[in-house]
Design an enzyme around this catalytic site. Structure first.
Site, mmCIF file in Angstrom:
data_model
loop_
_atom_site.group_PDB
_atom_site.id
_atom_site.type_symbol
_atom_site.label_atom_id
_atom_site.label_comp_id
_atom_site.label_asym_id
_atom_site.label_seq_id
_atom_site.Cartn_x
_atom_site.Cartn_y
_atom_site.Cartn_z
ATOM 1 N N VAL A 139 0.837 -1.206 0.000
ATOM 2 C CA VAL A 139 0.000 0.000 0.000
ATOM 3 C C VAL A 139 0.871 1.255 0.000
ATOM 4 C CG1 VAL A 139 -1.675 1.332 1.360
ATOM 5 C CG2 VAL A 139 -1.985 -1.132 1.062
ATOM 6 N N GLU A 140 1.973 1.218 0.760
ATOM 7 C CA GLU A 140 2.793 2.414 0.901
ATOM 8 C C GLU A 140 3.620 2.730 -0.347
ATOM 9 O OE1 GLU A 140 2.679 4.558 3.237
ATOM 10 O OE2 GLU A 140 1.615 3.527 4.840
ATOM 11 N N SER A 141 4.211 1.720 -0.971
ATOM 12 C CA SER A 141 5.116 2.029 -2.084
ATOM 13 C C SER A 141 5.019 1.025 -3.237
ATOM 14 C CB SER A 141 6.567 2.095 -1.590
ATOM 15 O OG SER A 141 7.037 0.798 -1.242
#
Ligand code: CA
Length: 404
Positions: A139-141
């Protein structure tokens, strides 16, 4: 990612927890695209001159400031993105379509396998399931492939100068300079989102200083390296310190129960009420809170660890996306309950078909993702105008039929 703005909403309140936002990056080492180029700004230069004095008073060496600001500058696009945050609230279905879609699951499975032994070692030390760390990474990167391209010093100094939440961003700027002073990375390598979050798990500098760890033992806490080991362990450490309970998942989809949404009960009581894991197996121990985040969508029984995921980013949709994407990359199936038709009468598959039809008809909406954003709305309006239809900008079954 344009998709992550709602994560920013709670940022000021988070007091420096890890936050991600605005990372539209592709290449990790290339210079920022023209969109994020710094431009001359006399007001910014004057602000930096004054800030240097304050930073030195807080212990940042002049040499570190010289090196950091040699390449840094005022980036108008950062201000524009910051001002643009008050955007629509996305449904869980749309949020998942953007952050935890099938294409991302397909990219995540090999990444999860590749990092399996490292994630297992991280789980052993911090107690956070390997799959959930992988979900957070995704989700973050997007599993390290979209870490952001904007120099962190430029982003944070631009926002500190701009002044909206100026004190917060100045504090994070000083923290970023502390990281550079410690030699963990260089200003050139410290790139991230427009809001100053960087690395595989998009830590703000304060979160880095408090929670980053050197898991591979090379003497540096390097969340910016291509190797995600330190970043993944740092995220696990963040969650462990935020109270993650070892041995419990984040939550799971359940069936067989209807009443009690919003209530917290012992899992044994939920089982007695008929709750069963939608994917089979048995319920975990402890207590669970029953959530139905979107009418018609999946019914979730979340553990206390769900609240811990929200410490990373205070949004239910975010926590569900991380947990669900982690389960998916570990091999689990999609939610059993579909979301059904939305208020316009279309399912997400139909919305994708409608978008593909607009593309075919010459009205560009980009890659069909089923999420009706500004680009799709503009395309629908143009289509309706050209056909002499009432211009609503809204999808509908009639419009879908006209585009088939
Ligand atoms: Ca290291």
């Amino acid at each position: 990612m344009a998709t992550r703005r709602d994560m920013m909403r709670g940022m000021a309140a988070m007091g420096g927890a890890a936050v991600l936002a605005g990372c539209n990056a592709s290449a990790q080492t290339a210079a920022p695209s023209s969109r994020f180029r710094a431009v001359p700004n006399a007001g910014y230069d004057a602000w930096v001159a004054a800030y240097r004095g304050r930073a030195q008073a807080r212990g940042i060496p002049a040499g570190v400031l010289d090196a950091a600001f040699r390449e840094a500058g005022f980036v108008p696009e950062v201000v524009r993105l910051d001002r643009n945050q008050a955007e629509r609230r996305r449904s869980l279905e749309d949020y998942l379509a953007l952050t935890a879609n099938e294409a991302k699951v397909a990219r995540g499975r090999p990444a999860f396998r590749r990092m399996a032994s490292t994630l297992s070692a991280i789980e052993g030390r911090y107690g956070v399931p390997a799959r959930t760390i992988a979900g957070l990474w995704g989700v973050e990167s997007d599993f390290g492939t979209k870490r952001g391209e904007i120099p962190v010093i430029s982003a944070l100094s631009t926002l500190a100068f701009d002044g909206r939440r100026g004190a917060y961003f100045e504090s994070e700027l000083t923290n970023a300079l502390r990281i550079l002073a410690a030699g963990d990375t260089t200003a050139a390598r410290m790139r991230g989102s427009w809001a100053g979050a960087s690395g595989h798990t998009q830590f703000m500098p304060s979160s880095y200083l408090e929670r980053a760890v050197d898991f591979d033992g090379d003497g540096r806490r390097d969340i910016w390296a291509d190797d995600p080991t330190d970043a993944l362990a740092s995220a696990a450490n963040f969650l462990a310190r935020a109270g993650w309970r070892r041995g419990l998942p984040w939550g799971l989809e359940v069936t067989g129960v209807s009443g009690g949404v919003g209530q917290t009960r012992a899992m044994s009581a939920w089982a007695a009420a008929g709750a069963r894991p939608a994917q089979g197996g048995s319920l975990p121990g402890g207590s669970g809170t029953l959530l139905r985040p979107q009418a018609g969508g999946p019914l979730l029984l979340v553990t206390p660890n769900f609240r811990v995921l929200r410490r990373y980013n205070p949004s239910d949709s975010y926590a569900i996306a991380v947990g669900h994407l982690g389960d998916r990359v570990a091999g689990q199936g999609n939610f059993v309950a579909g979301f059904g038709a939305d208020a316009t009468g279309l399912t997400i598959d139909q919305r994708r078909t409608l978008q593909a039809g607009l593309n075919r008809a010459g009205y560009d909406v980009g890659t069909p993702d089923g999420v009706i954003g500004a680009k799709t709305t503009a395309a629908i309006e143009a289509f309706q105008r050209d056909r002499g239809l009432a211009v609503t900008g809204l999808p509908s079954p009639d419009l879908l039929a006209a585009l088939r």
